[in-house]
Design an enzyme around this catalytic site. Structure first.
Site, PDB file in Angstrom:
ATOM      1  N   SER A   1      -0.602  -4.161   9.618  1.00 16.44           N
ATOM      2  CA  SER A   1      -1.070  -4.228  11.007  1.00 16.44           C
ATOM      3  C   SER A   1      -1.461  -5.648  11.417  1.00 16.44           C
ATOM      4  O   SER A   1      -2.275  -6.280  10.744  1.00 16.44           O
ATOM      5  CB  SER A   1      -2.324  -3.368  11.191  1.00 16.44           C
TER       6      SER A   1
ATOM      7  N   HIS B   1       2.737  -1.738  14.832  1.00 16.92           N
ATOM      8  CA  HIS B   1       3.773  -1.879  13.799  1.00 16.92           C
ATOM      9  C   HIS B   1       5.138  -1.919  14.474  1.00 16.92           C
ATOM     10  O   HIS B   1       5.556  -0.949  15.094  1.00 16.92           O
ATOM     11  CB  HIS B   1       3.763  -0.683  12.854  1.00 16.92           C
TER      12      HIS B   1
ATOM     13  N   HIS C   1       4.076   5.265   6.938  1.00 17.48           N
ATOM     14  CA  HIS C   1       2.859   5.785   6.309  1.00 17.48           C
ATOM     15  C   HIS C   1       2.995   7.284   6.079  1.00 17.48           C
ATOM     16  O   HIS C   1       3.579   7.994   6.881  1.00 17.48           O
ATOM     17  CB  HIS C   1       1.642   5.552   7.215  1.00 17.48           C
TER      18      HIS C   1
ATOM     19  N   TYR D   1       0.630   9.350   6.441  1.00 19.24           N
ATOM     20  CA  TYR D   1      -0.084  10.099   7.490  1.00 19.24           C
ATOM     21  C   TYR D   1       0.760  10.318   8.735  1.00 19.24           C
ATOM     22  O   TYR D   1       0.457  11.163   9.563  1.00 19.24           O
ATOM     23  CB  TYR D   1      -1.419   9.427   7.858  1.00 19.24           C
ATOM     24  N   GLU D   2       1.835   9.553   8.877  1.00 16.25           N
ATOM     25  CA  GLU D   2       2.726   9.759  10.026  1.00 16.25           C
ATOM     26  C   GLU D   2       3.592  11.006   9.830  1.00 16.25           C
ATOM     27  O   GLU D   2       4.280  11.426  10.745  1.00 16.25           O
ATOM     28  CB  GLU D   2       3.650   8.555  10.198  1.00 16.25           C
TER      29      GLU D   2
ATOM     30  N   ALA E   1      -4.067  -4.090   6.268  1.00 15.54           N
ATOM     31  CA  ALA E   1      -5.414  -4.190   6.813  1.00 15.54           C
ATOM     32  C   ALA E   1      -6.248  -3.180   6.036  1.00 15.54           C
ATOM     33  O   ALA E   1      -5.773  -2.087   5.741  1.00 15.54           O
ATOM     34  CB  ALA E   1      -5.401  -3.827   8.289  1.00 15.54           C
TER      35      ALA E   1
ATOM     36  N   MET F   1      -4.798   2.907   3.869  1.00 18.01           N
ATOM     37  CA  MET F   1      -3.876   4.064   3.899  1.00 18.01           C
ATOM     38  C   MET F   1      -2.429   3.658   3.647  1.00 18.01           C
ATOM     39  O   MET F   1      -1.507   4.331   4.108  1.00 18.01           O
ATOM     40  CB  MET F   1      -3.963   4.740   5.268  1.00 18.01           C
ATOM     41  N   SER F   2      -2.233   2.571   2.932  1.00 18.05           N
ATOM     42  CA  SER F   2      -0.847   2.123   2.716  1.00 18.05           C
ATOM     43  C   SER F   2      -0.726   1.459   1.357  1.00 18.05           C
ATOM     44  O   SER F   2      -1.571   1.648   0.480  1.00 18.05           O
ATOM     45  CB  SER F   2      -0.449   1.127   3.816  1.00 18.05           C
TER      46      SER F   2
ATOM     47  N   ASN G   1     -12.589  -4.598   8.748  1.00 19.84           N
ATOM     48  CA  ASN G   1     -13.825  -3.890   9.151  1.00 19.84           C
ATOM     49  C   ASN G   1     -14.601  -3.497   7.910  1.00 19.84           C
ATOM     50  O   ASN G   1     -14.047  -3.490   6.808  1.00 19.84           O
ATOM     51  CB  ASN G   1     -13.461  -2.629   9.952  1.00 19.84           C
TER      52      ASN G   1
ATOM     53  N   HIS H   1      -9.643   2.062  15.421  1.00 15.60           N
ATOM     54  CA  HIS H   1      -8.325   1.452  15.201  1.00 15.60           C
ATOM     55  C   HIS H   1      -8.166   0.149  15.993  1.00 15.60           C
ATOM     56  O   HIS H   1      -7.616  -0.837  15.496  1.00 15.60           O
ATOM     57  CB  HIS H   1      -7.226   2.456  15.567  1.00 15.60           C
TER      58      HIS H   1
HETATM   59  N1  HPA Z   1     -10.246   2.773   6.107  1.00 17.71           N
HETATM   60  C1  HPA Z   1      -8.965   3.083   5.872  1.00 17.71           C
HETATM   61  N2  HPA Z   1      -7.953   2.323   6.278  1.00 17.71           N
HETATM   62  C2  HPA Z   1      -8.240   1.206   6.949  1.00 17.71           C
HETATM   63  C3  HPA Z   1      -9.562   0.823   7.233  1.00 17.71           C
HETATM   64  C4  HPA Z   1     -10.636   1.654   6.790  1.00 17.71           C
HETATM   65  O1  HPA Z   1     -11.829   1.390   6.997  1.00 17.71           O
HETATM   66  N3  HPA Z   1      -9.490  -0.361   7.909  1.00 17.71           N
HETATM   67  C5  HPA Z   1      -8.195  -0.667   8.025  1.00 17.71           C
HETATM   68  N4  HPA Z   1      -7.413   0.269   7.444  1.00 17.71           N
END
Ligand code: HPA
Length: 284
Positions: free
Chosen positions: A39, A70, A92, A94-95, A122, A220-221, A244, A256
Site C-alpha cells: 500500500s 493497490h 490478498h 481477505y479479498e 504496510a 495481512m500480506s 500505525n 485504512h
Molecule cells: N493490522 C493489520 N494490518 C495492517 C495494519 C494493522 O494494524 N496496518 C497496516 N496493515
C-alpha cells in the site's frame, strides 16, 4: 474434496506470456529481482527506465486486484542497469482469493528463474518502541493461520513437499540491508511480522497476545508470498512500513485511510533504501 490448485501448465502459460512481452530485449535483460510493492509504495516503479507495463488482466490465469491504493500492474524495467519485475499491487486472502491465487505471481517469477524477491507491506506496530513512519526489516514471521499456499499436491519442479523455513528472510541479505540503511543514515528496525488473514484489524487482546509471542509488527500480506519464494529457493527480503500502532497500543482506532496516508509519508525514505539494497545485492 481438495480445492482446485494452480497447475504448472497455468504458471508456464502466464510466465511465457510475460517473457514474450519482454522478448524484444536481449537475454541479459531477464529480470534479476521480483518486487511486490505494498500500500502506498507502488510509485517505486516510476524509477524504472525502458519500462514494459502489463495489466494483470492481460496475463493468462492472473487474478486481478480490487483494493483501494493497490494498482494492478506488472512493470518490468531497468533500475541503474539492474532489471526488475515489479508488481504494483498484490492479491490478498481477505479479498477472497485462494492462497494459490495470492502467490501466483511469485510462482511466475520463479518459473522465469528470477532468483531474488523483495516483498514490502504496510504494517501496524505491536511494539511500543516503534512509531508510524519507521521501516522494519522482517527477520522472521509467525503464521498460525491454517491455510498455506503449499497445501495440496506439491509442485516438485519448484521445491520439496516439506520445505525448510529456517531462513526464509535470507540472513545474508538482511545484513546487507542493515549496512545500506546505516550508510544512508536511515533508521531501520528489525523484527518479526505476524500474519493475520484480515480483513478486520486485530482486537486489542489479539495484539497483546502476539506481542507476548514475539511479534513486532502485524499485517495481512507478505507471508504467503514469502513461503512460496522460500519453497522455490529464492533469496527473499521483506520490508514493512510501520503505518500505525496496532489496536490497543496507542488507544487510537486503526483506520485504512490513516494507513494509506502514512505509507505516502515514508515513500521517499523507502525508495532510497530499496534502491540502495538492490544495487548492493546485485553485486553479490
Ligand atoms: N493490522 C493489520 N494490518 C495492517 C495494519 C494493522 O494494524 N496496518 C497496516 N496493515
Amino acid at each position: 474434496m481438495p480445492v482446485e490448485k494452480t497447475t504448472l501448465e497455468q504458471i508456464r502459460k502466464a510466465a511465457e506470456f510475460i517473457s514474450s512481452r519482454i522478448s524484444h530485449t536481449s537475454e541479459c535483460r531477464r529480470p534479476k529481482f521480483g518486487l511486490v510493492l505494498g500500500s502506498g509504495l507502488g510509485s517505486f516503479a516510476d524509477q524504472l527506465t525502458h519500462k514494459v507495463s502489463i495489466g494483470f488482466e492481460e496475463i493468462p490465469h492472473f487474478p486481478v486486484s480490487t483494493v483501494e491504493g493497490h494498482e494492478g500492474r506488472m512493470v518490468i524495467g531497468d533500475y541503474k542497469g539492474v532489471v526488475l519485475l515489479v508488481l504494483q499491487g498484490r492479491f490478498h486472502y481477505y479479498e477472497g482469493y485462494s492462497m494459490d491465487e495470492v502467490t501466483f505471481p511469485i510462482r511466475c517469477m520463479r518459473y522465469m528463474n528470477i532468483p531474488n524477491l523483495i516483498v514490502t507491506n504496510a504494517a501496524g506496530s505491536v511494539d511500543e518502541n516503534y512509531e508510524p513512519g519507521d521501516l522494519m526489516l522482517i527477520r522472521d514471521h509467525i503464521k498460525f493461520h491454517g491455510d498455506s499456499p503449499l497445501r495440496g499436491p506439491n509442485i516438485d519442479e519448484f521445491g520439496p513437499r516439506f520445505n525448510d523455513m529456517s531462513d526464509p528472510y535470507t540472513g545474508e541479505i538482511r545484513e546487507l540491508a542493515k549496512k545500506c540503511a546505516d550508510t544512508l543514515g536511515i533508521f531501520l528496525k528489525e523484527g518479526v511480522y505476524y500474519y493475520f488473514a484480515g480483513p478486520s484489524y486485530e482486537t486489542a487482546s489479539e495484539v497483546r497476545a502476539i506481542n507476548i509471542l514475539g511479534a513486532n509488527a502485524v499485517g495481512m500480506s507478505t507471508v504467503p508470498e514469502v513461503i512460496v519464494g522460500a519453497h522455490g529457493g529464492m533469496k527473499v527480503m521483506g520490508l514493512s512500513c510501520i503505518t500505525n500502532m496496532a489496536t490497543g497500543i496507542s488507544g487510537k482506532p486503526v483506520r485504512h485511510g490513516d494507513v494509506i496516508r502514512a505509507g505516502e509519508t515514508v515513500k521517499d525514505k523507502f525508495i532510497r533504501l530499496v534502491s540502495s539494497i538492490i544495487l548492493e545485492w546485485d553485486k553479490l
